[in-house]
Design an enzyme around this catalytic site. Structure first.
Site, short mmCIF file in Angstrom:
data_model
loop_
_atom_site.label_atom_id
_atom_site.label_comp_id
_atom_site.label_asym_id
_atom_site.label_seq_id
_atom_site.Cartn_x
_atom_site.Cartn_y
_atom_site.Cartn_z
N ARG A 292 -3.59 -0.50 5.31
CA ARG A 292 -4.15 -1.52 4.43
C ARG A 292 -3.26 -2.74 4.23
NH1 ARG A 292 -5.30 2.35 -0.48
NH2 ARG A 292 -3.35 3.17 0.33
N CYS B 224 0.87 -1.17 0.00
CA CYS B 224 0.00 0.00 0.00
C CYS B 224 0.91 1.22 0.00
CB CYS B 224 -1.00 -0.01 1.16
SG CYS B 224 -0.32 0.30 2.79
N ASP C 194 -8.19 4.33 0.84
CA ASP C 194 -7.17 4.63 1.84
C ASP C 194 -7.84 5.32 3.03
OD1 ASP C 194 -4.97 5.29 3.34
OD2 ASP C 194 -3.94 6.39 1.73
#
Length: 146
Positions: A15, A9, A114
């Protein structure tokens, strides 16, 4: 045969560590690691992610953010990103990896949102997208591991 999977990520605090830990729990025979394209090197997992992961029995307390390296990219049999842009960045920097880089939610044709520095709702959405992507890749990888 897939032995090493790299999950990527941006900051490597939300994440990718979450997806990595969830995949590793499901497929312990595969070596999973995570990194960030713009990692907050040395940081632990985001407190919101830690809390949500803990609620679901996923341990992230030991996670430390690391930056994506050429060695990680080269050694991975499969690279899973959170966004199309991250996939493209990796393929542009290391063209030889084309064909082994996919989005975690490639099957759904979406990017994982995000949640960094956003409200809990963004974390909940990202978590749901990650869980769905993990379920898909668990099935794919279960058939490829030795």
């Amino acid at each position: 045969m897939i032995d090493r999977v790299l999950v990527v990520c941006e900051g490597n605090i939300c994440r990718s560590p979450l997806a990595c830990a969830m995949l590793a729990r499901e497929l312990p025979e595969i070596d999973f690691s995570s990194a960030g394209t713009h990692a907050l090197v040395g940081e632990g997992a985001d407190p919101q992610v830690l809390e949500m992961a803990r609620e679901r029995g996923v341990a992230l307390e030991a996670h430390v953010a690391t930056a994506l390296t050429a060695a990680q990219v080269r050694e991975a049999d499969l690279i899973l990103t959170m966004t199309k842009t991250q996939r493209e960045q990796i393929e542009q920097a290391w063209p030889y990896v084309r064909g082994k880089v996919y989005r975690l939610s490639e099957n759904d044709g979406i990017d994982v949102v995000d949640p960094y520095r956003r409200h809990r709702a963004a974390f909940e959405l990202a978590f749901a997208q990650i869980e769905h992507g993990v379920a898909h890749w668990r099935g794919v990888l279960a058939g490829m591991a030795h």
